[in-house]
Design a protein around this motif. Structure first.
Motif, PDB file in Angstrom:
ATOM      1  N   GLU A  66      -1.913 -30.079  64.102  1.00  0.00           N
ATOM      2  CA  GLU A  66      -2.531 -29.192  63.109  1.00  0.00           C
ATOM      3  C   GLU A  66      -2.340 -29.731  61.698  1.00  0.00           C
ATOM      4  N   SER A  67      -1.172 -30.299  61.428  1.00  0.00           N
ATOM      5  CA  SER A  67      -0.923 -30.857  60.099  1.00  0.00           C
ATOM      6  C   SER A  67      -1.827 -32.043  59.817  1.00  0.00           C
ATOM      7  N   SER A  70      -5.458 -30.777  59.452  1.00  0.00           N
ATOM      8  CA  SER A  70      -5.624 -30.048  58.190  1.00  0.00           C
ATOM      9  C   SER A  70      -5.666 -30.998  57.006  1.00  0.00           C
ATOM     10  N   TYR A  73      -9.124 -32.726  57.130  1.00  0.00           N
ATOM     11  CA  TYR A  73     -10.189 -31.760  56.861  1.00  0.00           C
ATOM     12  C   TYR A  73     -10.200 -31.370  55.387  1.00  0.00           C
ATOM     13  N   ASN A  74      -9.036 -31.061  54.842  1.00  0.00           N
ATOM     14  CA  ASN A  74      -8.965 -30.652  53.433  1.00  0.00           C
ATOM     15  C   ASN A  74      -9.295 -31.803  52.491  1.00  0.00           C
ATOM     16  N   LYS A  85     -19.308 -29.287  54.427  1.00  0.00           N
ATOM     17  CA  LYS A  85     -18.278 -29.205  55.474  1.00  0.00           C
ATOM     18  C   LYS A  85     -18.832 -29.501  56.865  1.00  0.00           C
TER      19      LYS A  85
END
Length: 242
Positions: A66-67, A70, A73-74, A85
């Motif tokens: 997830e890290s 994320s 993605y960010n 997006k």
């Protein structure tokens, strides 16, 4: 010196692994086979990493996944904004592929990005996506009109002037060919340069010295080139959807 030249040619040659007996014979190059291996690595890795995901009391594996997701993605969301997006999954896939392709030499394989056909294909796919993003955002008429709009970079962001200037249309049309060529040759040229430098180092200092340099060119430089490729693609998409 002849030994050095032979070593370089061996590194750069993209050999045929096997031939498909269709249409007179279709040669399957080594870069294609290694790309299949990378695809298998990504797919198997994805299945392993997403197995057993939880909402609460997550494992360390899930937290790392997830890290990492994320972060990527960010990163692209900051570049593209909310309007872009939808293109983030493609960019994440490309950056992972190029990074693995540039580092797979550590496992004894030849990097597919040493093949000009591979880097050209990646560049063409990215530019097709860029133009498709522009058509999707502006419509066909607005996309055609955008070729008459001069572009300026203002504080790191792409801006278009309000008034069209038809005389600059040929320049913007020329960019359709310059951009994929630039993306292709930048990636291929950097990988080629790393191959040449490593061949020289192995020829002159064949024992311990090549190890740290191999780590630099295969890992650090490989990741940097993946970053540069998707960063420029993101800027082109941002410009197209402005």
């Amino acid at each position: 010196m002849d030994q050095l030249v032979d070593s370089l040619m061996e590194e750069l040659n993209c050999n045929t692994v096997f031939t498909i007996p269709l249409f007179g014979g279709i040669d399957v190059l080594e870069s294609v086979v290694v790309t299949w291996i990378i695809m298998a690595i990504i797919m198997i890795g994805s299945l392993i990493w997403v197995h057993g995901l939880k909402i609460r009391k997550i494992s360390g594996k899930q937290a790392a996944l997830e890290s990492g997701f994320s972060f990527l993605y960010n990163f692209f969301l900051d570049l593209l904004g909310e309007e872009g997006k939808d293109y983030i999954p493609y960019l994440i896939t490309v950056v992972i592929y190029i990074a693995i392709a540039n580092m797979i030499g550590l496992l004894g394989f030849k990097s597919p990005t040493k093949d000009l056909n591979v880097t050209a294909s990646l560049a063409v796919m990215s530019i097709v996506l860029v133009e498709a993003a522009g058509i999707r955002k502006k419509g066909v008429g607005g996309w055609i009109k955008s070729f008459t709009e001069p572009i300026a970079i203002v504080k790191g962001w792409v801006k278009s002037f309000a008034e069209p200037i038809p005389i600059i249309a040929p320049i913007n049309v020329l960019e359709l060919f310059i951009r994929p060529l630039s993306l292709c040759m930048r990636l291929f040229g950097n990988v080629l340069g790393a191959v040449v430098v490593m061949a020289l180092i192995k020829y002159l200092l064949p024992l311990v010295v090549p190890l740290p340099f191999s780590g630099y060119f295969d890992i650090f430089d490989g990741v940097i080139q993946a970053y540069v490729f998707v960063f420029l693609t993101s800027l082109y998409i941002k410009e197209a959807i402005e």
